[in-house]
Design a protein around this motif. Structure first.
Motif, mmCIF file in Angstrom:
data_model
loop_
_atom_site.group_PDB
_atom_site.id
_atom_site.type_symbol
_atom_site.label_atom_id
_atom_site.label_comp_id
_atom_site.label_asym_id
_atom_site.label_seq_id
_atom_site.Cartn_x
_atom_site.Cartn_y
_atom_site.Cartn_z
ATOM 1 N N TYR A 68 0.817 -1.217 0.000
ATOM 2 C CA TYR A 68 0.000 0.000 0.000
ATOM 3 C C TYR A 68 0.847 1.262 0.000
ATOM 4 O O TYR A 68 0.514 2.246 -0.673
ATOM 5 C CB TYR A 68 -0.957 0.001 1.195
ATOM 6 C CG TYR A 68 -2.312 -0.536 0.835
ATOM 7 C CD1 TYR A 68 -3.158 0.160 -0.014
ATOM 8 C CD2 TYR A 68 -2.752 -1.763 1.320
ATOM 9 C CE1 TYR A 68 -4.399 -0.336 -0.367
ATOM 10 C CE2 TYR A 68 -3.997 -2.273 0.975
ATOM 11 C CZ TYR A 68 -4.805 -1.548 0.134
ATOM 12 O OH TYR A 68 -6.032 -2.038 -0.225
ATOM 13 N N GLY A 71 2.051 1.739 -3.397
ATOM 14 C CA GLY A 71 0.942 2.229 -4.206
ATOM 15 C C GLY A 71 0.684 3.701 -3.985
ATOM 16 O O GLY A 71 0.424 4.451 -4.942
ATOM 17 N N TYR A 72 0.761 4.143 -2.733
ATOM 18 C CA TYR A 72 0.549 5.559 -2.418
ATOM 19 C C TYR A 72 1.635 6.423 -3.060
ATOM 20 O O TYR A 72 1.343 7.453 -3.665
ATOM 21 C CB TYR A 72 0.545 5.754 -0.905
ATOM 22 C CG TYR A 72 0.429 7.199 -0.483
ATOM 23 C CD1 TYR A 72 -0.778 7.884 -0.614
ATOM 24 C CD2 TYR A 72 1.517 7.886 0.048
ATOM 25 C CE1 TYR A 72 -0.886 9.208 -0.237
ATOM 26 C CE2 TYR A 72 1.423 9.206 0.426
ATOM 27 C CZ TYR A 72 0.208 9.869 0.283
ATOM 28 O OH TYR A 72 0.108 11.187 0.644
ATOM 29 N N ASN A 74 3.327 5.818 -5.649
ATOM 30 C CA ASN A 74 3.303 5.753 -7.112
ATOM 31 C C ASN A 74 1.905 5.941 -7.689
ATOM 32 O O ASN A 74 1.677 5.651 -8.871
ATOM 33 C CB ASN A 74 3.894 4.415 -7.571
ATOM 34 C CG ASN A 74 5.371 4.317 -7.290
ATOM 35 O OD1 ASN A 74 6.193 4.807 -8.043
ATOM 36 N ND2 ASN A 74 5.728 3.679 -6.172
ATOM 37 N N ARG A 75 0.974 6.425 -6.859
ATOM 38 C CA ARG A 75 -0.386 6.758 -7.285
ATOM 39 C C ARG A 75 -1.079 5.585 -7.981
ATOM 40 O O ARG A 75 -1.698 5.730 -9.035
ATOM 41 C CB ARG A 75 -0.388 7.986 -8.203
ATOM 42 C CG ARG A 75 0.321 9.200 -7.640
ATOM 43 C CD ARG A 75 -0.176 9.581 -6.272
ATOM 44 N NE ARG A 75 -1.585 10.007 -6.290
ATOM 45 C CZ ARG A 75 -2.299 10.203 -5.179
ATOM 46 N NH1 ARG A 75 -1.768 9.981 -3.988
ATOM 47 N NH2 ARG A 75 -3.557 10.584 -5.275
ATOM 48 N N ILE A 76 -0.981 4.418 -7.395
ATOM 49 C CA ILE A 76 -1.710 3.241 -7.880
ATOM 50 C C ILE A 76 -3.001 3.174 -7.081
ATOM 51 O O ILE A 76 -2.984 2.881 -5.888
ATOM 52 C CB ILE A 76 -0.879 1.955 -7.707
ATOM 53 C CG1 ILE A 76 0.453 2.091 -8.449
ATOM 54 C CG2 ILE A 76 -1.652 0.740 -8.218
ATOM 55 C CD1 ILE A 76 1.431 0.955 -8.188
ATOM 56 N N THR A 77 -4.130 3.446 -7.742
ATOM 57 C CA THR A 77 -5.350 3.782 -7.007
ATOM 58 C C THR A 77 -6.468 2.747 -7.068
ATOM 59 O O THR A 77 -7.642 3.092 -7.044
ATOM 60 C CB THR A 77 -5.888 5.141 -7.499
ATOM 61 O OG1 THR A 77 -6.109 5.067 -8.912
ATOM 62 C CG2 THR A 77 -4.935 6.264 -7.174
ATOM 63 N N LYS A 171 -4.418 14.788 1.751
ATOM 64 C CA LYS A 171 -3.912 14.025 0.622
ATOM 65 C C LYS A 171 -4.057 12.521 0.847
ATOM 66 O O LYS A 171 -4.403 11.766 -0.065
ATOM 67 C CB LYS A 171 -2.437 14.372 0.363
ATOM 68 C CG LYS A 171 -2.233 15.720 -0.295
ATOM 69 C CD LYS A 171 -2.871 15.725 -1.685
ATOM 70 C CE LYS A 171 -2.721 17.042 -2.383
ATOM 71 N NZ LYS A 171 -3.422 17.053 -3.691
ATOM 72 N N GLU A 174 -7.681 11.626 0.563
ATOM 73 C CA GLU A 174 -8.055 11.664 -0.853
ATOM 74 C C GLU A 174 -7.648 10.366 -1.543
ATOM 75 O O GLU A 174 -8.409 9.803 -2.336
ATOM 76 C CB GLU A 174 -7.372 12.857 -1.521
ATOM 77 C CG GLU A 174 -7.633 12.996 -3.009
ATOM 78 C CD GLU A 174 -6.850 14.148 -3.616
ATOM 79 O OE1 GLU A 174 -6.287 13.956 -4.715
ATOM 80 O OE2 GLU A 174 -6.775 15.220 -2.984
ATOM 81 N N TYR A 175 -6.446 9.887 -1.229
ATOM 82 C CA TYR A 175 -5.960 8.645 -1.823
ATOM 83 C C TYR A 175 -6.804 7.451 -1.370
ATOM 84 O O TYR A 175 -7.193 6.604 -2.184
ATOM 85 C CB TYR A 175 -4.501 8.431 -1.440
ATOM 86 C CG TYR A 175 -3.929 7.109 -1.927
ATOM 87 C CD1 TYR A 175 -3.715 6.881 -3.277
ATOM 88 C CD2 TYR A 175 -3.606 6.094 -1.029
ATOM 89 C CE1 TYR A 175 -3.194 5.676 -3.733
ATOM 90 C CE2 TYR A 175 -3.094 4.889 -1.469
ATOM 91 C CZ TYR A 175 -2.882 4.682 -2.819
ATOM 92 O OH TYR A 175 -2.383 3.477 -3.258
ATOM 93 N N GLN A 178 -10.082 7.475 -3.152
ATOM 94 C CA GLN A 178 -9.916 7.006 -4.534
ATOM 95 C C GLN A 178 -9.869 5.487 -4.597
ATOM 96 O O GLN A 178 -10.466 4.875 -5.481
ATOM 97 C CB GLN A 178 -8.634 7.584 -5.131
ATOM 98 C CG GLN A 178 -8.755 9.016 -5.604
ATOM 99 C CD GLN A 178 -7.461 9.488 -6.268
ATOM 100 O OE1 GLN A 178 -6.363 9.115 -5.868
ATOM 101 N NE2 GLN A 178 -7.590 10.301 -7.292
ATOM 102 N N ASN A 182 -12.597 3.401 -6.676
ATOM 103 C CA ASN A 182 -12.140 2.598 -7.807
ATOM 104 C C ASN A 182 -12.418 1.116 -7.602
ATOM 105 O O ASN A 182 -12.741 0.401 -8.553
ATOM 106 C CB ASN A 182 -10.646 2.819 -8.054
ATOM 107 C CG ASN A 182 -10.350 4.195 -8.614
ATOM 108 O OD1 ASN A 182 -11.233 4.863 -9.134
ATOM 109 N ND2 ASN A 182 -9.113 4.632 -8.519
#
Length: 218
Positions: A68, A71-72, A74-77, A171, A174-175, A178, A182
């Motif tokens: 995780y 992912g955070y 590298n913006r893997i959402t 932030k 927000e992640y 998302q 998703n």
């Protein structure tokens, strides 16, 4: 004339003997790995932080947490994308030692530990800012040689610190939102199995042959 050609897909090639050889000493995943390994997940109230002596074996929460955080950063959402990246991304293969948790396991871990994950995210992001690691200006992470800095932007007063903490919290929230959204959108997505992929490839090849026949007739 010819084009530059790649190697044949079934040709044997020499890869490094160890997966560690793919990950440079200044790669950010080494920071994530070292950071999570220092955490006490029981104290942070992570579910299943202590392995059960009975029943089916589960994933170590630290491995899912590393996934995780990566992912955070590298913006893997979505959980499905995290699942996919774990099977093809060399950095993640190194980070979680080629484990392959499915998207449901990944999503359930987040649902069961949302508050704890957010706390860890805040700690990690604050630490990266303190070490000035967002530009990855760091060498030999595994030997703890971090770049020190005392610039004005690293000096905090109470008002400045509160503003930065609030920004981090927004932030991170927000992640997490998302990810939830998703995952809901992707619930209806069905993954093709190997046979279906073979059938689709066969169909595409047949279409190509038909097109070539039409062209040759004209």
């Amino acid at each position: 004339m010819r084009y530059i050609e790649g190697i044949a897909r079934k040709r044997k090639i020499a890869y490094p003997e160890y997966i560690d050889d793919y990950i440079t000493d200044d790669n950010q995943v080494r920071v994530i790995d070292a950071f999570v390994d220092t955490l006490d997940l029981v104290q942070l109230s992570f579910k299943n932080a202590t392995p059960s002596h009975t029943g089916r074996l589960g994933f170590n929460p630290k491995d899912l947490l590393k996934l995780y955080i990566y992912g955070y950063m590298n913006r893997i959402t979505s959980s499905r994308r995290l699942e996919s990246e774990a099977t093809r991304n060399v950095e993640l293969m190194w980070l979680i030692r080629k484990l392959r948790p499915d998207f449901k396991t990944i999503a359930d871990f987040r649902k069961d530990n949302k508050d704890a994950i957010q706390k860890v995210f805040k700690q990690f992001v604050a630490l990266c800012k303190q070490w000035d690691l967002f530009g990855m200006e760091v060498v030999a992470v595994d030997r703890s040689k971090f770049r020190a800095s005392n610039s004005k932007r690293n000096n905090f007063n109470q008002k400045n610190l509160a503003r930065k903490i609030k920004y981090l919290e927004e932030k991170i929230q927000e992640y997490m939102t998302q990810l939830d959204e998703n995952d809901i959108c992707e619930e209806s997505i069905r993954k093709l199995d190997a046979q279906e992929i073979k059938d689709r490839i066969k169909e595409l090849k047949a279409r190509k042959v038909n097109c070539m026949r039409v062209i040759s007739r004209n």
